[in-house]
Write an enzyme that holds these catalytic residues in place. Structure first.
Site: not given
Ligand code: GLC
Length: 441
Positions: A36, A39, A84, A110, A170, A172, A207, A407
């Protein structure tokens, strides 16, 4: 630093080791197996304290998947993890003439924190001469990424880039997007068929709802149908937002990119000029005088989004507000529902605890995220609010120590949620403990 902190840093390094794939670091072991974008930038900041090689590879692996038009994708897929959603077969990104060769990626972006991370990685290198090789490889990609954002995402030249999907923020599932998602009335045949996997890995209640997910999927289908042609997307997309967090990070990264340009012998002034333009636009268009913070702007409905999230305070990280505005923002963080003055909640929840859509455990709708605390910690320190910054540092340490590297965390109980062994929580804990001396930037 005491033995407690040192032990915690060692644990954090083990989390990153566990998630390291050989080329990049997974954000979390099961829920997030691919690479990602933001990240990896945040993870490289953690590595920059103790493993220069990995810090560099982390960023280069991502930058290598940049699209021809400069788009830096949100996800670079790892072909070994097939189960996925949404995977490459849903995105159809490779049908775009701009898609990169040799990598399967998603077709959104992102927040642009990469140049900021690259600068830290370069400046912390034990051997700057060797790190120049990294910088020379990274710089053209970073410059192309910023060019893309200003060219394709800011067609009016306002200085503010738009995002076109909640995933691009980022954050979501933040309440910031509720009003827009609500006004998307979809017919049955407009909702693509899909099968989520996230709800099988972590608690379904934490979620996004399936109504939200339908709209996320609809937007992806729309981009794919339009072949990722940005001009077409701009005309048709019901979600176009000038987001405070995204533009604050762009502004800050623009300044960092200017520094990197000077290092590699390129002209820094265009980057500096754009960063200033973005700062002025944030301050002019997105400042909310009534409440004393910044607000996102909905380009489709042509109005500000009156929702107060931790992310709305990110201009502090970019040095955008003047001292008076910063004071008002700190007041809001202390007296509003963000818990910065101590008391019964852990600072800072991702969304005001008194906000209408608040939930202590739902994804981006209230839990504390370590990256938000980290951005605000640095921003507060930059403005001389050392005590408040210290509270955020303590919150980062306490949450990771008591609950583990989750997280996100319930702001009332501190309990961890979402993915276990979450990489950016570990990386930023390392930086919060070891990087304090650079906090003023
Ligand atoms: C989720 C978060 C996002 C992040 C991803 C991987 O989708 O909302 O910000 O980059 O997870 O950790």
């Amino acid at each position: 630093m005491g033995p407690r902190e040192r032990a915690l840093i060692e644990q954090a390094k083990l989390v990153l080791e566990f998630n390291w794939t050989g080329g990049y670091t997974k954000p979390g072991p099961r829920l997030y197996p691919h690479q990602w974008s933001w990240d990896s930038a945040l993870i490289s900041i953690g590595y920059s304290h103790y493993d220069q090689g990995r810090a560099e590879s982390e960023l280069l692996h991502l930058l290598d998947a940049r699209w021809r038009n400069g788009l830096l994708p949100q996800i670079v897929f790892n072909p070994s993890f097939g189960n996925y959603f949404p995977g490459p077969g849903f995105w159809h990104a490779q049908e775009s003439p701009d898609a990169p060769e040799g990598h399967k990626t998603s077709g959104v972006v992102q927040p642009p924190v990469h140049a900021t991370a690259a600068r830290l990685v370069y400046e912390r290198a034990p051997d700057r001469r060797r790190a120049r090789g990294f910088l020379e490889r990274a710089y053209p990609h970073l410059a192309a990424w910023h060019d893309y954002l200003y060219r394709e995402r800011d067609p009016e030249g306002e200085g503010l880039a738009y995002i076109r999907h909640p995933w691009e923020s980022g954050m979501d599932n933040a309440p910031l997007w509720d009003a827009i998602l609500q006004r998307m009335h979809l017919r049955e045949d407009e909702i693509p068929a899909y099968r989520r996997v996230d709800v099988h890995t972590v608690s379904e209640q934490d979620r996004p709802t399936s109504a939200a997910y339908d709209r996320f999927a609809y937007l992806v289908k729309l981009f794919a149908e339009l072949g990722y042609d940005e001009a077409g997307i701009r005309r048709r997309c019901p979600f176009l937002v000038q987001d405070v967090l995204f533009n604050s990070l762009l502004c800050r990264a623009g300044e960092d990119l200017a520094e990197l340009a000077s290092e590699v012998g390129e002209d820094p002034s265009p980057h500096r000029e754009r960063a200033r333009r973005t700062a002025r636009a944030l301050d002019g268009k997105l400042w909310d005088e009534e409440h004393g913070t910044y607000l996102d702007y909905d380009l489709v409905a042509k109005r500000p989004i009156h929702v107060y999230c931790a992310a709305n305070f990110l201009p502090l990280f970019a040095g955008v507000p003047d001292a008076g505005k910063a004071r008002r923002m700190v007041d809001f963080l202390e007296r509003g529902g963000f818990g910065l003055s101590g008391g019964h909640i852990k600072p800072v929840p991702s969304y005001d605890v008194r906000g209408f859509g608040f939930s202590p455990t739902q994804y981006w709708r209230g839990p504390v995220w370590i990256n938000m605390d980290w951005f605000l910690m640095r921003g507060l320190r930059r403005y001389g609010y050392g005590e408040q910054a210290g509270r955020l540092r303590d919150a980062i340490v306490e949450l990771c120590e008591k609950s583990g590297f989750y997280e996100y965390f319930d702001p009332a109980t501190g309990q961890g949620h979402g993915s276990v062994l979450f990489s950016w929580s570990a990386a930023l804990l390392i930086d919060a403990l070891l990087g304090a001396e650079e906090g003023d930037r």
